[in-house]
Motif scaffolding. Structure first.
Motif, mmCIF file in Angstrom:
data_model
loop_
_atom_site.group_PDB
_atom_site.id
_atom_site.type_symbol
_atom_site.label_atom_id
_atom_site.label_comp_id
_atom_site.label_asym_id
_atom_site.label_seq_id
_atom_site.Cartn_x
_atom_site.Cartn_y
_atom_site.Cartn_z
ATOM 1 N N THR A 84 7.951 6.983 10.787
ATOM 2 C CA THR A 84 8.685 5.732 10.557
ATOM 3 C C THR A 84 8.011 4.817 9.543
ATOM 4 O OG1 THR A 84 7.587 4.932 12.554
ATOM 5 C CG2 THR A 84 9.866 5.647 12.778
ATOM 6 N N ARG A 85 6.713 5.080 9.249
ATOM 7 C CA ARG A 85 6.015 4.357 8.179
ATOM 8 C C ARG A 85 6.043 2.846 8.432
ATOM 9 N NH1 ARG A 85 8.509 6.456 3.004
ATOM 10 N NH2 ARG A 85 7.888 8.428 3.934
ATOM 11 N N ASP A 86 5.766 2.447 9.667
ATOM 12 C CA ASP A 86 5.846 1.035 10.033
ATOM 13 C C ASP A 86 4.633 0.258 9.556
ATOM 14 O OD1 ASP A 86 8.274 1.317 11.364
ATOM 15 O OD2 ASP A 86 7.310 1.902 13.237
ATOM 16 N N VAL A 87 4.885 -0.837 8.860
ATOM 17 C CA VAL A 87 3.843 -1.791 8.497
ATOM 18 C C VAL A 87 4.199 -3.136 9.115
ATOM 19 C CG1 VAL A 87 3.314 -0.610 6.325
ATOM 20 C CG2 VAL A 87 5.007 -2.462 6.344
ATOM 21 N N ASP A 90 5.088 -8.995 7.095
ATOM 22 C CA ASP A 90 4.722 -10.352 6.686
ATOM 23 C C ASP A 90 3.219 -10.540 6.526
ATOM 24 O OD1 ASP A 90 7.411 -11.084 6.727
ATOM 25 O OD2 ASP A 90 7.334 -11.618 8.856
ATOM 26 N N LEU A 91 2.433 -9.542 6.936
ATOM 27 C CA LEU A 91 0.986 -9.614 6.783
ATOM 28 C C LEU A 91 0.570 -8.909 5.490
ATOM 29 C CD1 LEU A 91 -0.232 -8.844 10.425
ATOM 30 C CD2 LEU A 91 0.284 -11.066 9.379
ATOM 31 N N THR A 92 -0.554 -9.338 4.937
ATOM 32 C CA THR A 92 -1.017 -8.736 3.694
ATOM 33 C C THR A 92 -1.533 -7.322 3.937
ATOM 34 O OG1 THR A 92 -3.293 -9.484 3.936
ATOM 35 C CG2 THR A 92 -1.740 -11.002 2.862
ATOM 36 N N VAL A 93 -1.756 -6.616 2.852
ATOM 37 C CA VAL A 93 -2.338 -5.276 2.939
ATOM 38 C C VAL A 93 -3.683 -5.335 3.660
ATOM 39 C CG1 VAL A 93 -3.408 -3.443 1.552
ATOM 40 C CG2 VAL A 93 -1.152 -4.340 0.916
ATOM 41 N N THR A 94 -4.516 -6.297 3.289
ATOM 42 C CA THR A 94 -5.826 -6.436 3.926
ATOM 43 C C THR A 94 -5.692 -6.712 5.414
ATOM 44 O OG1 THR A 94 -6.843 -7.236 1.875
ATOM 45 C CG2 THR A 94 -7.970 -7.770 3.934
ATOM 46 N N GLU A 95 -4.757 -7.576 5.786
ATOM 47 C CA GLU A 95 -4.563 -7.899 7.202
ATOM 48 C C GLU A 95 -4.047 -6.694 7.973
ATOM 49 O OE1 GLU A 95 -3.594 -12.685 6.733
ATOM 50 O OE2 GLU A 95 -1.977 -11.200 6.546
ATOM 51 N N ASN A 96 -3.181 -5.895 7.350
ATOM 52 C CA ASN A 96 -2.712 -4.664 7.997
ATOM 53 C C ASN A 96 -3.877 -3.716 8.253
ATOM 54 O OD1 ASN A 96 0.445 -3.745 8.242
ATOM 55 N ND2 ASN A 96 0.216 -5.475 6.834
ATOM 56 N N LEU A 97 -4.751 -3.580 7.286
ATOM 57 C CA LEU A 97 -5.908 -2.708 7.461
ATOM 58 C C LEU A 97 -6.797 -3.197 8.594
ATOM 59 C CD1 LEU A 97 -6.953 -1.980 3.754
ATOM 60 C CD2 LEU A 97 -5.832 -0.424 5.343
ATOM 61 N N THR A 98 -7.005 -4.499 8.653
ATOM 62 C CA THR A 98 -7.855 -5.061 9.699
ATOM 63 C C THR A 98 -7.275 -4.795 11.080
ATOM 64 O OG1 THR A 98 -8.622 -6.782 8.187
ATOM 65 C CG2 THR A 98 -8.956 -7.171 10.542
ATOM 66 N N LEU A 99 -5.959 -4.857 11.214
ATOM 67 C CA LEU A 99 -5.326 -4.589 12.504
ATOM 68 C C LEU A 99 -5.564 -3.149 12.954
ATOM 69 C CD1 LEU A 99 -1.938 -6.500 12.261
ATOM 70 C CD2 LEU A 99 -3.801 -6.929 13.856
ATOM 71 N N GLY A 100 -5.771 -2.254 12.009
ATOM 72 C CA GLY A 100 -6.043 -0.866 12.361
ATOM 73 C C GLY A 100 -7.382 -0.681 13.057
ATOM 74 N N GLN A 131 -1.003 -8.892 -1.197
ATOM 75 C CA GLN A 131 0.473 -8.909 -1.096
ATOM 76 C C GLN A 131 0.930 -8.647 0.324
ATOM 77 O OE1 GLN A 131 1.451 -6.651 -5.303
ATOM 78 N NE2 GLN A 131 2.974 -6.542 -3.655
ATOM 79 N N PRO A 132 2.068 -9.255 0.731
ATOM 80 C CA PRO A 132 2.669 -8.875 2.016
ATOM 81 C C PRO A 132 3.053 -7.398 1.985
ATOM 82 C CG PRO A 132 3.622 -10.922 1.201
ATOM 83 C CD PRO A 132 2.794 -10.352 0.083
ATOM 84 N N ALA A 133 2.779 -6.690 3.062
ATOM 85 C CA ALA A 133 3.035 -5.255 3.099
ATOM 86 C C ALA A 133 4.513 -4.928 2.911
ATOM 87 C CB ALA A 133 2.528 -4.670 4.410
ATOM 88 N N GLY A 134 5.388 -5.864 3.296
ATOM 89 C CA GLY A 134 6.817 -5.632 3.148
ATOM 90 C C GLY A 134 7.287 -5.559 1.713
ATOM 91 N N THR A 135 6.442 -5.990 0.765
ATOM 92 C CA THR A 135 6.826 -5.956 -0.652
ATOM 93 C C THR A 135 6.389 -4.658 -1.340
ATOM 94 O OG1 THR A 135 4.769 -7.008 -1.429
ATOM 95 C CG2 THR A 135 6.584 -8.465 -0.752
ATOM 96 N N GLU A 140 3.615 3.297 -1.396
ATOM 97 C CA GLU A 140 2.486 2.409 -1.109
ATOM 98 C C GLU A 140 2.388 2.117 0.383
ATOM 99 O OE1 GLU A 140 2.715 0.199 -5.481
ATOM 100 O OE2 GLU A 140 3.658 -0.697 -3.724
ATOM 101 N N GLN A 141 3.536 1.975 1.036
ATOM 102 C CA GLN A 141 3.513 1.764 2.491
ATOM 103 C C GLN A 141 2.965 2.990 3.212
ATOM 104 O OE1 GLN A 141 7.310 0.370 3.922
ATOM 105 N NE2 GLN A 141 7.131 -1.596 2.881
ATOM 106 N N GLN A 142 3.282 4.177 2.709
ATOM 107 C CA GLN A 142 2.728 5.386 3.309
ATOM 108 C C GLN A 142 1.212 5.410 3.151
ATOM 109 O OE1 GLN A 142 2.648 7.576 5.627
ATOM 110 N NE2 GLN A 142 4.390 8.789 4.967
ATOM 111 N N MET A 143 0.725 5.048 1.980
ATOM 112 C CA MET A 143 -0.717 4.957 1.775
ATOM 113 C C MET A 143 -1.332 3.954 2.750
ATOM 114 S SD MET A 143 -0.902 4.847 -2.394
ATOM 115 C CE MET A 143 0.032 6.014 -3.388
#
Length: 235
Positions: A84-87, A90-100, A131-135, A140-143
């Protein structure tokens, strides 16, 4: 590292996975191939703890984890990248990584180090770190979801259809990154419909058909099989 024995997955009265047995040794990349509906993703999601096994067993590094939920599996060392490639859009790329890295909250220095390592491994993400991950584009979202999964420092990475819906040039990039992760010594289980692409990076492969293992062997053996198309397509 990972051993699945006689696994069964049901959706009500429907047996989606029937007596599947497979294994992945430390540092191996094992591909699970098959047509849509063969039971590949159900097998992977059961290993991840997202689906309950109706029968059989799952062992991780010698420990029985058959009944573990997804959070326990992450803490045990299994990270999953669903198709499903869920990100978190509304959070940035960096914030998404931190949540991991939520299971490693006390290891701030290690989390920072790993986040920088992921941005180095995925330069496209480094360029878009704020950047917000939704953009991001689909590729890039798969990465991002792969890099985010790696932030938990897994022993085993489960990848579900990473090439789905992506342009060929992006698929090439994704598989090159998978090859790099494999070279780091990570154990990877890859579910993929693109058989030739998966076999190009795999050590061994299993072909599923109608919820069962129809063939297994080294990637070279499966790739050279004259009946691969028939097995893969269910003929």
């Amino acid at each position: 590292m990972l051993e699945v024995n006689d696994l069964e997955v049901r959706y009500g009265a429907i047996r989606a996975v029937r007596g599947v047995s497979l294994k992945a040794d430390t540092g191996e990349l094992v591909a699970i191939l098959g047509a849509n509906g063969a039971g590949k993703s159900s097998t992977l999601m059961c290993i991840a703890g997202a689906l309950k096994a109706a029968g059989g067993s799952i062992r991780l590094d010698g420990q029985d984890v058959t009944s573990a939920n997804p959070e326990k599996m992450v803490r045990a060392g299994v990270a999953t990248v669903p198709e499903t490639r869920d990100v978190f859009p509304d959070l940035t790329v960096t914030e998404n990584l931190t949540l991991g890295s939520y299971t490693r909250r006390s290891d701030r220095a290690g989390v920072t180090e790993d986040r920088e390592r992921m941005l180095a491994l995925f330069p496209r993400l480094a360029e878009r770190a704020a950047q917000p991950a939704g953009t991001l584009s689909g590729g890039e979202q798969q990465m991002l979801v792969i890099a985010r999964a790696m932030m938990s420092r897994p022993k085993v990475l489960l990848l579900d259809e990473p090439s789905l819906g992506l342009a060929p040039v992006i698929v090439d990039q994704i598989f090159e990154m998978i090859r790099t992760l494999k070279q780091s010594g990570l154990t990877i289980v890859l579910v993929e419909q693109n058989a030739r692409k998966a076999l190009s990076v795999a050590d061994r492969a299993y072909v599923m058909r109608l919820g069962k293992i129809a063939a297994s062997g080294t990637a070279a053996e499966i790739g050279a099989a004259t009946d691969l198309s028939a097995l893969y397509l269910g003929g």
